[in-house]
Design a protein around this motif. Structure first.
Motif, PDB file in Angstrom:
ATOM      1  N   ALA A  79      44.387  42.492  42.163  1.00 11.05           N
ATOM      2  CA  ALA A  79      43.777  41.162  42.208  1.00 11.05           C
ATOM      3  C   ALA A  79      44.292  40.378  43.411  1.00 11.05           C
ATOM      4  CB  ALA A  79      44.074  40.407  40.921  1.00 11.05           C
ATOM      5  N   ASN A  80      45.598  40.431  43.601  1.00  9.00           N
ATOM      6  CA  ASN A  80      46.164  39.641  44.692  1.00  9.00           C
ATOM      7  C   ASN A  80      45.887  40.242  46.063  1.00  9.00           C
ATOM      8  OD1 ASN A  80      47.099  37.561  43.032  1.00  9.00           O
ATOM      9  ND2 ASN A  80      48.914  38.746  42.469  1.00  9.00           N
ATOM     10  N   PHE A  84      38.297  41.214  42.551  1.00  8.36           N
ATOM     11  CA  PHE A  84      37.989  40.322  41.420  1.00  8.36           C
ATOM     12  C   PHE A  84      36.898  40.955  40.571  1.00  8.36           C
ATOM     13  CE2 PHE A  84      35.632  37.078  39.180  1.00  8.36           C
ATOM     14  CZ  PHE A  84      36.631  36.267  38.664  1.00  8.36           C
ATOM     15  N   LEU A  85      37.106  40.937  39.261  1.00 13.53           N
ATOM     16  CA  LEU A  85      36.087  41.441  38.334  1.00 13.53           C
ATOM     17  C   LEU A  85      35.567  40.300  37.472  1.00 13.53           C
ATOM     18  CD1 LEU A  85      34.490  43.539  36.686  1.00 13.53           C
ATOM     19  CD2 LEU A  85      36.595  44.052  35.431  1.00 13.53           C
ATOM     20  N   ALA A  86      34.267  40.023  37.592  1.00 15.82           N
ATOM     21  CA  ALA A  86      33.629  39.116  36.646  1.00 15.82           C
ATOM     22  C   ALA A  86      33.138  39.990  35.497  1.00 15.82           C
ATOM     23  CB  ALA A  86      32.476  38.369  37.307  1.00 15.82           C
ATOM     24  N   PHE A 101      45.433  27.587  33.465  1.00 16.54           N
ATOM     25  CA  PHE A 101      45.393  29.023  33.706  1.00 16.54           C
ATOM     26  C   PHE A 101      45.021  29.326  35.159  1.00 16.54           C
ATOM     27  CE2 PHE A 101      42.035  32.451  33.597  1.00 16.54           C
ATOM     28  CZ  PHE A 101      42.901  33.522  33.727  1.00 16.54           C
ATOM     29  N   THR A 104      47.859  28.552  37.501  1.00 14.10           N
ATOM     30  CA  THR A 104      48.850  29.622  37.452  1.00 14.10           C
ATOM     31  C   THR A 104      48.374  30.834  38.255  1.00 14.10           C
ATOM     32  OG1 THR A 104      49.326  28.862  35.210  1.00 14.10           O
ATOM     33  CG2 THR A 104      50.322  30.941  35.868  1.00 14.10           C
ATOM     34  N   ALA A 105      47.080  31.173  38.088  1.00 10.83           N
ATOM     35  CA  ALA A 105      46.533  32.344  38.782  1.00 10.83           C
ATOM     36  C   ALA A 105      46.521  32.126  40.295  1.00 10.83           C
ATOM     37  CB  ALA A 105      45.119  32.632  38.272  1.00 10.83           C
ATOM     38  N   ALA A 108      49.954  32.442  41.578  1.00 14.69           N
ATOM     39  CA  ALA A 108      50.405  33.841  41.588  1.00 14.69           C
ATOM     40  C   ALA A 108      49.913  34.517  42.863  1.00 14.69           C
ATOM     41  CB  ALA A 108      49.882  34.573  40.350  1.00 14.69           C
ATOM     42  N   GLU A 158      32.938  32.613  34.667  1.00 17.49           N
ATOM     43  CA  GLU A 158      33.432  33.745  35.463  1.00 17.49           C
ATOM     44  C   GLU A 158      33.150  33.504  36.948  1.00 17.49           C
ATOM     45  OE1 GLU A 158      35.469  35.394  33.067  1.00 17.49           O
ATOM     46  OE2 GLU A 158      34.834  37.225  34.070  1.00 17.49           O
ATOM     47  N   GLN A 161      35.630  31.009  38.200  1.00 19.96           N
ATOM     48  CA  GLN A 161      36.946  31.616  38.466  1.00 19.96           C
ATOM     49  C   GLN A 161      36.938  32.354  39.799  1.00 19.96           C
ATOM     50  OE1 GLN A 161      38.982  33.766  35.392  1.00 19.96           O
ATOM     51  NE2 GLN A 161      37.975  32.652  33.750  1.00 19.96           N
ATOM     52  N   LEU A 165      39.335  31.691  43.094  1.00 23.56           N
ATOM     53  CA  LEU A 165      40.319  32.660  43.588  1.00 23.56           C
ATOM     54  C   LEU A 165      39.936  33.238  44.950  1.00 23.56           C
ATOM     55  CD1 LEU A 165      41.171  34.348  40.169  1.00 23.56           C
ATOM     56  CD2 LEU A 165      42.572  32.753  41.459  1.00 23.56           C
TER      57      LEU A 165
ATOM     58  N   THR B 168      43.934  40.750  35.763  1.00 27.62           N
ATOM     59  CA  THR B 168      42.881  40.801  36.786  1.00 27.62           C
ATOM     60  C   THR B 168      42.755  39.470  37.514  1.00 27.62           C
ATOM     61  OG1 THR B 168      41.075  40.107  35.330  1.00 27.62           O
ATOM     62  CG2 THR B 168      41.468  42.483  35.508  1.00 27.62           C
ATOM     63  N   ARG B 169      43.359  38.436  36.976  1.00 29.68           N
ATOM     64  CA  ARG B 169      43.359  37.142  37.674  1.00 29.68           C
ATOM     65  C   ARG B 169      44.631  36.981  38.493  1.00 29.68           C
ATOM     66  NH1 ARG B 169      38.604  38.446  36.301  1.00 29.68           N
ATOM     67  NH2 ARG B 169      37.274  36.842  35.442  1.00 29.68           N
ATOM     68  N   GLY B 170      45.385  38.046  38.623  1.00 27.30           N
ATOM     69  CA  GLY B 170      46.530  38.033  39.532  1.00 27.30           C
ATOM     70  C   GLY B 170      47.874  37.741  38.894  1.00 27.30           C
ATOM     71  N   LEU B 171      47.907  37.609  37.562  1.00 28.20           N
ATOM     72  CA  LEU B 171      49.186  37.318  36.920  1.00 28.20           C
ATOM     73  C   LEU B 171      49.929  38.615  36.634  1.00 28.20           C
ATOM     74  CD1 LEU B 171      47.875  34.640  34.432  1.00 28.20           C
ATOM     75  CD2 LEU B 171      49.038  34.278  36.596  1.00 28.20           C
TER      76      LEU B 171
END
Ligand SMILES: Nc1ncnc2c1ncn2[C@@H]1O[C@H](COP(=O)(O)OP(=O)(O)OP(=O)(O)O)[C@@H](O)[C@H]1O
Ligand SMILES: [Mg+2]
Lengths: 247, 205
Positions: A79-80, A84-86, A101, A104-105, A108, A158, A161, A165, B168-171
């Motif tokens: 992910a980083n 990205f998966l919707a 959330f 936080t993401a 990260a 989704e 998000q 990101l 999957t959101r990077g955590l």
């Protein structure tokens, strides 16, 4: 163009059941690739394997992302790195507020890239612009992730998000299923403004709906765990008219 | 009582409190009395006995346990509805990791003459490692017939799909687990205990 994602001879199974059976697919930087295929052919499995879901075991083949071995990375590392998966079926997280959330993401990701955490005011601005564009209200931002939202709202969330990101590689698994005309327009425009020379999309779909807004550079047909044909966007019509029997 | 096993008595109206040793508590709730107490156990056993002694006596017992290494924890909570028209609630949630084991025993007893009582007891446990063990024995001993009772216990690992979604959101996995565990505990424990809880999570998750 340079390849962003290269999948070579990918075999994957869940339990003892092989689902991906030697799949090959290359997606270049900036490219939009639509994936179409009958129910159960393994489209969601492919997106789960690319994202690193632990339930699926890769038995053969490789996935390179930006030239690196994706299969060696944990889901969060992927992910980083920009994957990205919707989700076709977004997961509910009771007790986890959406805005908190996402902060936080986002942090990260910044941490993984050696950046400082975003400050609270900058975050609010960054979030509000994107929320407004996708019709996400303040009330929705405060609610727990995906809990109690309608199917169409979940899809919009989704997309939101994804906009937050800013990934380099966006997998949209049936983003256009269950959307009404207005929501489709919002999501379609939301995805289309994200098109950029360095950002690629893999759009899994059964229809032409979302592709009206985001014109694919190529369309790959998947059957029984492999890609059987790749061609231009004219394939979408062919599928809609005569199904998958010809492939 | 050590700092790693704090308690907080929110309400004690018409309650006689006895604390014979570090691990044991006896609460006698009188007429119209009201008890609300929170316990957080990270190392010590806990033994609670509540007697609802007279009309309209009420109690709420919240307990969370967090346990690691090869520690063993016994939690016994018994509520006796000694008088009619009394009400009790027990909420117990906990997390066990490493090779720890927890045994939770909860009893709600309603004798024959204690009609119109309401007794509830709910337990949920999360096991974070394959070698950790949680055993729960919720027991209802109901002899009266005109009562409302509910009890339940659920024990299991964190949800793999929720964990994956967060990742999957990077955590990173440990962050994702902390988020899920915090939402699991919810607001069972008071703000006063949050440093201890977060400290435990930082070390053990
Ligand atoms: N975790 C799992 N356990 C058991 N079988 C699975 C699992 N995941 C996928 N499968 C099976 O693998 C096959 C492919 O499923 P997948 O969800 O990838 O299909 P799909 O192409 O996305 O279908 P749809 O168009 O209906 O979304 C199906 O037969 C499905 O039942
Ligand atoms: Mg699918």
């Amino acid at each position: 163009m340079t390849a962003l994602l290269e999948i070579k001879n990918l075999h994957a199974k869940v339990g003892d059941k092989e689902i991906l059976k030697g799949l090959n697919l290359t997606i270049d930087a900036g490219e939009v690739c639509a994936i179409m295929g009958p129910n159960g052919c393994g489209k969601s499995t492919l997106s789960a394997v690319i994202s690193g879901h632990p339930a699926y075991t890769v038995t053969e083949g490789e996935i390179l992302f930006k030239g690196e071995d994706l299969l060696k990375m944990t889901p969060d590392e992927r992910a980083n790195k920009g994957v990205f998966l919707a989700f076709q079926h977004p997961i509910e997280l009771p007790g986890v507020g959406l805005a908190q959330f996402l902060k936080t993401a986002l942090n990260a990701k910044r941490k993984a890239n050696g950046e400082e955490p975003i400050d609270a005011v900058a975050f609010m601005k960054y979030m509000n612009v994107r929320a407004t564009a996708l019709g996400i209200s303040n009330e929705m931002l405060k609610r727990p992730v995906n809990v109690g939202f309608s199917g169409g709202e979940k899809k919009r969330l989704e997309t939101f998000q994804m906009a937050m990101l800013e990934p380099d590689f966006c997998i949209l698994d049936e983003m256009d299923s269950g959307l009404d005309v207005d929501a489709l327009k919002i999501v379609g425009q939301g995805v289309s403004v994200m098109r950029e020379p360095k950002r690629s999309f893999m759009i899994i779909t059964h229809h032409d709906d979302l592709l009206q807004y985001v014109k694919p550079d190529k369309v790959s047909i998947m059957r029984d765990g492999v890609i059987v044909k790749t061609a231009g966007s004219e394939l979408v019509k062919e599928v809609e008219e005569s199904g998958y029997d010809n492939f | 009582m050590t700092i790693s096993n704090p308690f907080l008595i929110h309400t004690q109206e018409n309650v006689i409190v006895k604390n014979p040793d570090d691990k044991s508590w006896v609460f006698e709730v009188g007429e119209n009395g009201n008890l609300w107490v929170d316990f957080l156990q990270t190392t010590d056993d806990l033994n609670v006995f509540v007697s609802l002694q007279a009309e309209e006596a009420k109690c709420k017992i919240n307990c969370a346990y967090l346990i690691n290494k090869n520690n063993m924890l016994n939690i016994d909570i018994k509520v006796l509805h000694k008088y009619k028209n009394t009400t009790s609630e027990q909420h117990i949630k906990g997390i066990a990791t490493d090779e720890s084991s927890v045994s939770f025993k909860g009893i709600v007893e309603i004798p024959k003459d204690s009609q119109k009582c309401d007794g509830r007891q709910h337990h949920r446990g999360v096991v974070l490692s394959p070698k950790a063990k949680i055993e729960a024995v919720p027991q209802l001993e109901i002899w009266a017939d005109d009562v409302v009772c509910s009890h339940g216990s659920a024990i299991g690992p964190l949800d793999a799909n929720q964990l994956f979604y967060l990742q999957t959101r990077g955590l990173p996995e440990h962050e994702a687990k902390k988020i899920l565990l915090n939402s699991f505990l919810g607001d069972l424990m008071p703000e006063e205990f949050s440093d201890i809880i977060q400290g435990w999570m930082d070390k053990n998750v």
